[in-house]
Scaffold this motif. Structure first.
Motif, mmCIF file in Angstrom:
data_model
loop_
_atom_site.group_PDB
_atom_site.id
_atom_site.type_symbol
_atom_site.label_atom_id
_atom_site.label_comp_id
_atom_site.label_asym_id
_atom_site.label_seq_id
_atom_site.Cartn_x
_atom_site.Cartn_y
_atom_site.Cartn_z
ATOM 1 N N GLY A 168 0.814 -1.209 0.000
ATOM 2 C CA GLY A 168 0.000 0.000 0.000
ATOM 3 C C GLY A 168 0.848 1.260 0.000
ATOM 4 N N HIS A 169 1.974 1.194 0.708
ATOM 5 C CA HIS A 169 2.879 2.344 0.776
ATOM 6 C C HIS A 169 3.429 2.699 -0.604
ATOM 7 C CE1 HIS A 169 5.570 5.143 2.717
ATOM 8 N NE2 HIS A 169 6.640 4.563 2.173
ATOM 9 N N LEU A 170 3.702 1.690 -1.421
ATOM 10 C CA LEU A 170 4.200 1.960 -2.771
ATOM 11 C C LEU A 170 3.158 2.705 -3.592
ATOM 12 C CD1 LEU A 170 6.202 -1.230 -3.779
ATOM 13 C CD2 LEU A 170 6.832 0.698 -2.311
ATOM 14 N N ALA A 171 1.893 2.364 -3.396
ATOM 15 C CA ALA A 171 0.829 3.092 -4.100
ATOM 16 C C ALA A 171 0.822 4.561 -3.680
ATOM 17 C CB ALA A 171 -0.521 2.444 -3.806
ATOM 18 N N ALA A 172 1.055 4.813 -2.391
ATOM 19 C CA ALA A 172 1.088 6.194 -1.896
ATOM 20 C C ALA A 172 2.293 6.941 -2.456
ATOM 21 C CB ALA A 172 1.123 6.195 -0.368
ATOM 22 N N LEU A 173 3.432 6.270 -2.589
ATOM 23 C CA LEU A 173 4.622 6.910 -3.160
ATOM 24 C C LEU A 173 4.404 7.263 -4.627
ATOM 25 C CD1 LEU A 173 7.486 4.737 -1.637
ATOM 26 C CD2 LEU A 173 6.867 7.080 -0.997
ATOM 27 N N LEU A 174 3.774 6.348 -5.360
ATOM 28 C CA LEU A 174 3.477 6.632 -6.768
ATOM 29 C C LEU A 174 2.535 7.819 -6.898
ATOM 30 C CD1 LEU A 174 3.021 3.030 -8.217
ATOM 31 C CD2 LEU A 174 4.819 4.658 -8.821
ATOM 32 N N ASP A 175 1.533 7.856 -6.051
ATOM 33 C CA ASP A 175 0.575 8.951 -6.100
ATOM 34 C C ASP A 175 1.239 10.283 -5.753
ATOM 35 O OD1 ASP A 175 -2.251 9.770 -6.418
ATOM 36 O OD2 ASP A 175 -2.075 10.341 -4.309
ATOM 37 N N ALA A 176 2.262 10.230 -4.892
ATOM 38 C CA ALA A 176 2.999 11.438 -4.525
ATOM 39 C C ALA A 176 4.031 11.809 -5.582
ATOM 40 C CB ALA A 176 3.682 11.234 -3.181
ATOM 41 N N GLU A 177 4.170 10.971 -6.615
ATOM 42 C CA GLU A 177 5.117 11.197 -7.710
ATOM 43 C C GLU A 177 6.565 11.281 -7.225
ATOM 44 O OE1 GLU A 177 3.500 13.633 -11.144
ATOM 45 O OE2 GLU A 177 2.262 14.416 -9.510
ATOM 46 N N LEU A 178 6.908 10.371 -6.313
ATOM 47 C CA LEU A 178 8.286 10.242 -5.857
ATOM 48 C C LEU A 178 8.893 9.000 -6.501
ATOM 49 C CD1 LEU A 178 7.984 10.998 -2.023
ATOM 50 C CD2 LEU A 178 8.870 12.522 -3.809
ATOM 51 N N THR A 230 11.515 20.937 3.488
ATOM 52 C CA THR A 230 10.794 22.189 3.691
ATOM 53 C C THR A 230 9.453 21.887 4.355
ATOM 54 O OG1 THR A 230 9.710 22.007 1.541
ATOM 55 C CG2 THR A 230 11.844 23.163 1.611
ATOM 56 N N GLU A 231 8.702 22.908 4.621
ATOM 57 C CA GLU A 231 7.362 22.706 5.181
ATOM 58 C C GLU A 231 6.516 21.861 4.238
ATOM 59 O OE1 GLU A 231 3.522 25.423 6.572
ATOM 60 O OE2 GLU A 231 5.528 26.304 6.496
ATOM 61 N N ALA A 232 6.648 22.126 2.930
ATOM 62 C CA ALA A 232 5.901 21.344 1.940
ATOM 63 C C ALA A 232 6.395 19.904 1.907
ATOM 64 C CB ALA A 232 6.035 21.976 0.558
ATOM 65 N N GLY A 233 7.710 19.708 2.030
ATOM 66 C CA GLY A 233 8.261 18.355 2.037
ATOM 67 C C GLY A 233 7.814 17.560 3.249
ATOM 68 N N THR A 234 7.817 18.192 4.402
ATOM 69 C CA THR A 234 7.345 17.532 5.621
ATOM 70 C C THR A 234 5.881 17.156 5.492
ATOM 71 O OG1 THR A 234 8.954 18.730 6.986
ATOM 72 C CG2 THR A 234 7.017 17.810 8.110
ATOM 73 N N ALA A 235 5.092 18.082 4.935
ATOM 74 C CA ALA A 235 3.663 17.814 4.760
ATOM 75 C C ALA A 235 3.443 16.650 3.801
ATOM 76 C CB ALA A 235 2.951 19.068 4.253
ATOM 77 N N LEU A 236 4.251 16.567 2.743
ATOM 78 C CA LEU A 236 4.094 15.480 1.781
ATOM 79 C C LEU A 236 4.411 14.138 2.435
ATOM 80 C CD1 LEU A 236 3.539 14.526 -1.120
ATOM 81 C CD2 LEU A 236 5.984 14.821 -1.585
ATOM 82 N N ARG A 237 5.510 14.067 3.197
ATOM 83 C CA ARG A 237 5.858 12.808 3.854
ATOM 84 C C ARG A 237 4.779 12.419 4.865
ATOM 85 N NH1 ARG A 237 9.306 9.388 1.465
ATOM 86 N NH2 ARG A 237 8.345 8.182 3.137
ATOM 87 N N GLN A 238 4.223 13.373 5.565
ATOM 88 C CA GLN A 238 3.144 13.068 6.509
ATOM 89 C C GLN A 238 1.904 12.571 5.769
ATOM 90 O OE1 GLN A 238 2.780 16.783 8.648
ATOM 91 N NE2 GLN A 238 4.384 16.236 10.120
ATOM 92 N N ASP A 239 1.625 13.182 4.621
ATOM 93 C CA ASP A 239 0.471 12.758 3.832
ATOM 94 C C ASP A 239 0.654 11.341 3.300
ATOM 95 O OD1 ASP A 239 -2.086 13.399 2.408
ATOM 96 O OD2 ASP A 239 -0.821 13.060 0.651
ATOM 97 N N ILE A 240 1.884 10.999 2.901
ATOM 98 C CA ILE A 240 2.166 9.635 2.431
ATOM 99 C C ILE A 240 1.881 8.622 3.534
ATOM 100 C CG2 ILE A 240 4.044 8.065 1.788
ATOM 101 C CD1 ILE A 240 5.240 10.457 0.200
ATOM 102 N N GLU A 241 2.320 8.920 4.750
ATOM 103 C CA GLU A 241 2.084 7.999 5.859
ATOM 104 C C GLU A 241 0.597 7.906 6.201
ATOM 105 O OE1 GLU A 241 4.278 5.928 7.018
ATOM 106 O OE2 GLU A 241 5.740 6.812 5.643
ATOM 107 N N THR A 242 -0.108 9.040 6.112
ATOM 108 C CA THR A 242 -1.547 9.029 6.384
ATOM 109 C C THR A 242 -2.292 8.206 5.334
ATOM 110 O OG1 THR A 242 -1.443 11.201 7.441
ATOM 111 C CG2 THR A 242 -3.597 10.479 6.648
ATOM 112 N N ARG A 243 -1.907 8.345 4.071
ATOM 113 C CA ARG A 243 -2.516 7.539 3.005
ATOM 114 C C ARG A 243 -2.199 6.059 3.211
ATOM 115 N NH1 ARG A 243 -3.101 10.410 -2.542
ATOM 116 N NH2 ARG A 243 -3.316 12.587 -1.959
#
Length: 288
Positions: A168-178, A230-243
């Motif tokens: 599931g985490h890989l799906a979240a990473l793909l969605d985050a375009e990382l 950055t603040e945006a980077g931290t938010a993205l990593r938090q969003d990945i974990e939440t997803r």
């Protein structure tokens, strides 16, 4: 859908079960068992040990399901490793190594304890709600028999829960375009992931690959010039974990709040014992 569990309860449980599973990959017992079946290269051993449940797959399948390894590194060892030992032989060696590792790290009394048996029962109950769809590593492991010994049943269940969340985490990473290197870099930048020297050294990426990923993250405003999120980077990593939490909620909601809390409690104690016994190398996690 509203979860009936306390916030991040499933993640907290995963965070103690997953490293308990992962003790195997740093174990001299695994190295010995793999050498006994002819696999003496560390990277080949890792790929074979984790991929064997899928059968004699090719390098492309391993790269796709493991996500953050350089394909050229994988292709150096897969599918050649299956000519040395079949997946069935590797799985048998893996289980012997898990047995020896847990007995060495936890001690015979703890391995045979009621707590370990209780944890195994709880973890297996959680796996009843895991789903196979779009989760190749979990689905392959779900087809393996459950060991009869409680400590091995617990390790097996921890493997299922780890791979279920991981898929599931890989799906979240793909969605985050990382991409794979960006995912590694941004995770190490949180200070919670594998230290950069381990991430670069074990995944097959070069220092130029690493720096290029940092450049792409900066272009997206996710990383600053010091290499910090950055603040945006931290938010993205938090969003990945939440997803990832959302995609992984089913097994823990099936187990229920009390069961998750008890499983987390027991697994945390087992992990602390394993860490105190030297389960992991120094400097594995963090910014070092």
């Amino acid at each position: 859908m509203t979860s009936l569990l306390p916030e991040r309860a499933g993640r907290r449980c995963h965070n103690v079960l997953n490293p308990l599973h992962s003790t195997l990959f740093f174990s001299p017992d695994l190295e010995r068992e793999l050498a006994g079946i002819g696999i003496k290269n560390e990277r080949a051993g890792y790929f074979a040990t984790r991929a064997a449940a899928m059968g004699a797959v090719d390098a492309g399948t391993v790269t796709a399901t493991f996500y953050n390894f350089r394909h050229e590194l994988v292709a150096r060892h897969v599918p050649e490793v299956w000519r040395t030992a079949s997946p069935e032989t590797v799985l048998a060696a893996r289980l012997r190594a898990a047995d020896a590792t847990l007995r060495r790290l936890l001690g015979e009394d703890l391995v045979a304890s009621e707590e370990v048996a209780e944890a195994a029962e709880l973890a297996l109950r959680a796996t009843e709600a895991c789903g196979r769809a779009a989760r190749p590593l979990y689905a392959a492991h779900a087809d393996l028999p459950v060991p009869t010994a409680p400590h091995l049943a617990l390790w097996h269940a921890a493997t299922l829960l780890r791979e279920h969340r991981g898929d599931g985490h890989l799906a979240a990473l793909l969605d985050a375009e990382l991409d794979p290197v960006e995912a590694l870099f941004s995770h190490t930048a949180t200070g919670k992931g594998m230290a950069p020297k381990w991430a670069v050294g074990t995944r097959g990426w070069s220092r130029p690959d690493w720096e290029a990923a940092a450049g792409r993250l900066r272009e997206r405003g996710l990383l600053d010039e010091r290499g910090e999120l950055t603040e945006a980077g931290t938010a993205l990593r938090q969003d990945i974990e939440t997803r990832t939490d959302r995609l992984d909620r089913a097994p823990y909601e099936h187990l229920g709040a009390a069961g998750v809390e008890r499983l987390t409690e027991i697994a945390r104690g087992l992990l602390m014992t394993a860490v105190a016994a030297g389960a992991f190398p120094e400097g594995l996690v963090g910014r070092g």
